[in-house]
Design a protein around this motif. Structure first.
Motif, PDB file in Angstrom:
ATOM      1  N   LEU A  23     100.538 -51.717 -39.802  1.00 38.48           N
ATOM      2  CA  LEU A  23     101.963 -51.569 -40.117  1.00 38.48           C
ATOM      3  C   LEU A  23     102.581 -50.426 -39.325  1.00 38.48           C
ATOM      4  N   GLU A  24     101.873 -49.319 -39.238  1.00 37.52           N
ATOM      5  CA  GLU A  24     102.370 -48.164 -38.474  1.00 37.52           C
ATOM      6  C   GLU A  24     102.582 -48.553 -37.011  1.00 37.52           C
ATOM      7  N   LYS A  25     101.670 -49.322 -36.465  1.00 37.40           N
ATOM      8  CA  LYS A  25     101.786 -49.777 -35.073  1.00 37.40           C
ATOM      9  C   LYS A  25     103.002 -50.688 -34.916  1.00 37.40           C
ATOM     10  N   ARG A  30     114.554 -55.521 -39.182  1.00 38.60           N
ATOM     11  CA  ARG A  30     113.099 -55.607 -39.127  1.00 38.60           C
ATOM     12  C   ARG A  30     112.486 -54.238 -39.375  1.00 38.60           C
ATOM     13  N   GLN A  31     113.094 -53.191 -38.812  1.00 38.56           N
ATOM     14  CA  GLN A  31     112.598 -51.834 -39.013  1.00 38.56           C
ATOM     15  C   GLN A  31     112.662 -51.450 -40.490  1.00 38.56           C
ATOM     16  N   ARG A  32     113.784 -51.755 -41.131  1.00 39.09           N
ATOM     17  CA  ARG A  32     113.915 -51.448 -42.564  1.00 39.09           C
ATOM     18  C   ARG A  32     112.872 -52.211 -43.375  1.00 39.09           C
ATOM     19  N   ASP A  33     112.646 -53.480 -43.029  1.00 42.13           N
ATOM     20  CA  ASP A  33     111.653 -54.287 -43.737  1.00 42.13           C
ATOM     21  C   ASP A  33     110.248 -53.718 -43.563  1.00 42.13           C
ATOM     22  N   GLU A  45     109.427 -50.613 -42.830  1.00 42.50           N
ATOM     23  CA  GLU A  45     109.312 -49.329 -43.529  1.00 42.50           C
ATOM     24  C   GLU A  45     109.169 -49.522 -45.034  1.00 42.50           C
ATOM     25  N   SER A  46     109.854 -50.509 -45.569  1.00 41.00           N
ATOM     26  CA  SER A  46     109.716 -50.836 -46.991  1.00 41.00           C
ATOM     27  C   SER A  46     108.304 -51.345 -47.283  1.00 41.00           C
ATOM     28  N   GLU A  47     107.794 -52.179 -46.402  1.00 41.21           N
ATOM     29  CA  GLU A  47     106.435 -52.696 -46.564  1.00 41.21           C
ATOM     30  C   GLU A  47     105.412 -51.557 -46.480  1.00 41.21           C
ATOM     31  N   ARG A  48     105.673 -50.581 -45.597  1.00 35.10           N
ATOM     32  CA  ARG A  48     104.771 -49.435 -45.480  1.00 35.10           C
ATOM     33  C   ARG A  48     104.735 -48.644 -46.781  1.00 35.10           C
ATOM     34  N   ILE A  49     105.877 -48.453 -47.413  1.00 38.89           N
ATOM     35  CA  ILE A  49     105.927 -47.729 -48.691  1.00 38.89           C
ATOM     36  C   ILE A  49     105.093 -48.454 -49.736  1.00 38.89           C
ATOM     37  N   SER A  50     105.257 -49.769 -49.813  1.00 39.75           N
ATOM     38  CA  SER A  50     104.490 -50.566 -50.780  1.00 39.75           C
ATOM     39  C   SER A  50     102.998 -50.505 -50.489  1.00 39.75           C
ATOM     40  N   LYS A  51     102.644 -50.617 -49.207  1.00 39.84           N
ATOM     41  CA  LYS A  51     101.231 -50.612 -48.815  1.00 39.84           C
ATOM     42  C   LYS A  51     100.607 -49.244 -49.084  1.00 39.84           C
ATOM     43  N   THR A  52     101.359 -48.173 -48.852  1.00 33.90           N
ATOM     44  CA  THR A  52     100.855 -46.833 -49.124  1.00 33.90           C
ATOM     45  C   THR A  52     100.550 -46.672 -50.606  1.00 33.90           C
TER      46      THR A  52
END
Length: 98
Positions: A86-88, A51-54, A56-63
């Motif tokens: 997402l950060e939360k 879940r953490q990896r997912d 973090e990947s979503e955060r990269i895309s959202k950024t």
């Protein structure tokens, strides 16, 4: 490292603090509190790490999406709000792992 994590998860499952006293049961039950074995704890840890990896990947895309949004637009404002959420979620999930 994994055995230390399992030990911490086991302490949470048992509801015992570092001092050995029982924790208040006023919080909502976490998935690892339902674990019945070491294998359950390991499975839950693997799920949390995935879940953490997912996230973090979503955060990269959202950024990247936020950087493409027009400056000071409604889209940029919404995107940054989603990024804060997402950060939360990443922080909350990390707290469960460690």
């Amino acid at each position: 490292m994994v055995s230390m994590r399992l030990g911490l998860l086991a302490a949470v499952v048992l509801g015992v603090s570092a001092e050995g006293s029982f924790l208040a049961s006023t919080h909502r039950q976490q998935p690892w509190e339902l674990a019945e074995s070491k294998e359950d704890l390991q499975r839950i840890l693997r799920q949390r790490e995935q879940r953490q990896r997912d996230l973090e990947s979503e955060r990269i895309s959202k950024t990247a999406e936020c950087h493409r949004a027009p400056v000071l637009s409604e889209q940029e404002k919404r995107c940054h709000g989603e990024l804060v959420n997402l950060e939360k979620a990443i922080s909350d999930n990390q707290d469960m792992i460690w």
